[in-house]
Scaffold this motif. Structure first.
Motif, PDB file in Angstrom:
ATOM      1  N   ALA A  16       0.644  -0.876  -0.035  1.00  0.00           N
ATOM      2  CA  ALA A  16       0.284  -0.083  -0.141  1.00  0.00           C
ATOM      3  C   ALA A  16       0.875   1.418  -0.401  1.00  0.00           C
ATOM      4  O   ALA A  16       1.359   1.367   0.440  1.00  0.00           O
ATOM      5  CB  ALA A  16      -0.531   0.199   1.428  1.00  0.00           C
ATOM      6  N   ASP A  17       0.228   2.523  -1.025  1.00  0.00           N
ATOM      7  CA  ASP A  17       0.684   3.400  -0.453  1.00  0.00           C
ATOM      8  C   ASP A  17       2.333   3.903  -1.345  1.00  0.00           C
ATOM      9  O   ASP A  17       2.977   4.296  -0.648  1.00  0.00           O
ATOM     10  CB  ASP A  17       0.728   4.199   0.488  1.00  0.00           C
ATOM     11  CG  ASP A  17      -0.573   4.654   1.341  1.00  0.00           C
ATOM     12  OD1 ASP A  17      -1.152   5.058   0.566  1.00  0.00           O
ATOM     13  OD2 ASP A  17      -0.188   3.829   2.258  1.00  0.00           O
ATOM     14  N   LEU A  18       2.400   3.310  -2.208  1.00  0.00           N
ATOM     15  CA  LEU A  18       3.821   2.894  -2.905  1.00  0.00           C
ATOM     16  C   LEU A  18       3.886   3.960  -3.541  1.00  0.00           C
ATOM     17  O   LEU A  18       2.448   4.643  -4.164  1.00  0.00           O
ATOM     18  CB  LEU A  18       4.003   2.129  -4.199  1.00  0.00           C
ATOM     19  CG  LEU A  18       4.016   0.202  -3.508  1.00  0.00           C
ATOM     20  CD1 LEU A  18       4.179  -0.553  -4.524  1.00  0.00           C
ATOM     21  CD2 LEU A  18       5.574   0.122  -2.346  1.00  0.00           C
ATOM     22  N   PRO A  19       5.416   4.246  -3.842  1.00  0.00           N
ATOM     23  CA  PRO A  19       5.574   5.702  -5.001  1.00  0.00           C
ATOM     24  C   PRO A  19       4.801   5.505  -5.864  1.00  0.00           C
ATOM     25  O   PRO A  19       5.367   3.932  -7.100  1.00  0.00           O
ATOM     26  CB  PRO A  19       6.589   6.107  -4.656  1.00  0.00           C
ATOM     27  CG  PRO A  19       7.366   5.708  -3.525  1.00  0.00           C
ATOM     28  CD  PRO A  19       6.275   4.424  -3.500  1.00  0.00           C
ATOM     29  N   ALA A  20       4.435   6.138  -6.568  1.00  0.00           N
ATOM     30  CA  ALA A  20       3.822   6.154  -8.680  1.00  0.00           C
ATOM     31  C   ALA A  20       5.146   6.052  -8.590  1.00  0.00           C
ATOM     32  O   ALA A  20       6.073   6.982  -8.789  1.00  0.00           O
ATOM     33  CB  ALA A  20       3.029   7.583  -9.268  1.00  0.00           C
ATOM     34  N   LEU A  21       4.973   5.721  -9.862  1.00  0.00           N
ATOM     35  CA  LEU A  21       6.398   5.260 -10.602  1.00  0.00           C
ATOM     36  C   LEU A  21       5.927   6.426 -12.341  1.00  0.00           C
ATOM     37  O   LEU A  21       4.624   6.067 -12.501  1.00  0.00           O
ATOM     38  CB  LEU A  21       6.094   3.945 -11.166  1.00  0.00           C
ATOM     39  CG  LEU A  21       7.060   3.023 -10.198  1.00  0.00           C
ATOM     40  CD1 LEU A  21       7.274   1.546 -10.591  1.00  0.00           C
ATOM     41  CD2 LEU A  21       8.349   3.555  -9.214  1.00  0.00           C
ATOM     42  N   SER A  22       6.866   6.604 -12.905  1.00  0.00           N
ATOM     43  CA  SER A  22       7.089   7.053 -14.408  1.00  0.00           C
ATOM     44  C   SER A  22       6.633   6.190 -15.033  1.00  0.00           C
ATOM     45  O   SER A  22       6.213   4.709 -14.893  1.00  0.00           O
ATOM     46  CB  SER A  22       8.494   7.738 -14.825  1.00  0.00           C
ATOM     47  OG  SER A  22       9.073   6.622 -15.062  1.00  0.00           O
ATOM     48  N   ALA A  23       5.866   6.408 -16.670  1.00  0.00           N
ATOM     49  CA  ALA A  23       5.226   5.521 -17.488  1.00  0.00           C
ATOM     50  C   ALA A  23       6.038   4.458 -17.793  1.00  0.00           C
ATOM     51  O   ALA A  23       5.909   2.973 -18.054  1.00  0.00           O
ATOM     52  CB  ALA A  23       4.551   6.361 -18.731  1.00  0.00           C
ATOM     53  N   ASP A  24       7.705   4.844 -17.459  1.00  0.00           N
ATOM     54  CA  ASP A  24       8.229   4.078 -18.299  1.00  0.00           C
ATOM     55  C   ASP A  24       8.618   2.423 -17.731  1.00  0.00           C
ATOM     56  O   ASP A  24       9.944   1.791 -17.851  1.00  0.00           O
ATOM     57  CB  ASP A  24       9.265   4.211 -19.248  1.00  0.00           C
ATOM     58  CG  ASP A  24       9.997   4.938 -17.959  1.00  0.00           C
ATOM     59  OD1 ASP A  24       9.681   5.461 -17.485  1.00  0.00           O
ATOM     60  OD2 ASP A  24      11.779   5.185 -18.272  1.00  0.00           O
ATOM     61  N   LYS A  25       8.723   2.566 -15.927  1.00  0.00           N
ATOM     62  CA  LYS A  25       8.367   2.160 -14.867  1.00  0.00           C
ATOM     63  C   LYS A  25       7.463   0.978 -14.286  1.00  0.00           C
ATOM     64  O   LYS A  25       6.198   1.430 -14.713  1.00  0.00           O
ATOM     65  CB  LYS A  25       9.371   3.006 -13.940  1.00  0.00           C
ATOM     66  CG  LYS A  25      10.023   3.649 -14.111  1.00  0.00           C
ATOM     67  CD  LYS A  25      11.192   2.572 -14.658  1.00  0.00           C
ATOM     68  CE  LYS A  25      13.223   3.987 -14.571  1.00  0.00           C
ATOM     69  NZ  LYS A  25      14.418   2.937 -14.785  1.00  0.00           N
TER      70      LYS A  25
END
Length: 70
Positions: free
Chosen positions: A56-65
């Motif tokens: 839960a609450d993992l940081p958002a990743l960029s679209a290529d990750k």
């Protein structure tokens, strides 16, 4: 297929996975708070030969990750 339907189907699969391991008599729960504020849990049953991972609450990743669990 709508994104709402896909989300519901994904949640149903997740619930089925948890239902397969949680009631096992030897199920153990291991939890951790991660450095970035996220939290994680692993539920393991050797008798059921299953495990489940929940975060839960993992940081958002960029679209290529993507997140990977090894």
């Amino acid at each position: 297929m709508t994104s709402c339907l896909k989300t519901l189907q994904a949640r149903r699969r997740e619930e089925n996975e948890l239902a397969g391991v949680l009631p096992a008599p030897d199920a153990t729960l291991h939890t951790a708070e991660l450095a970035d504020g996220a939290s994680a849990a692993v539920i393991v049953s050797r008798a059921a030969d299953r495990a489940a991972f929940v975060a839960a609450d993992l940081p958002a990743l960029s679209a290529d990750k993507i997140y990977e669990l090894w």
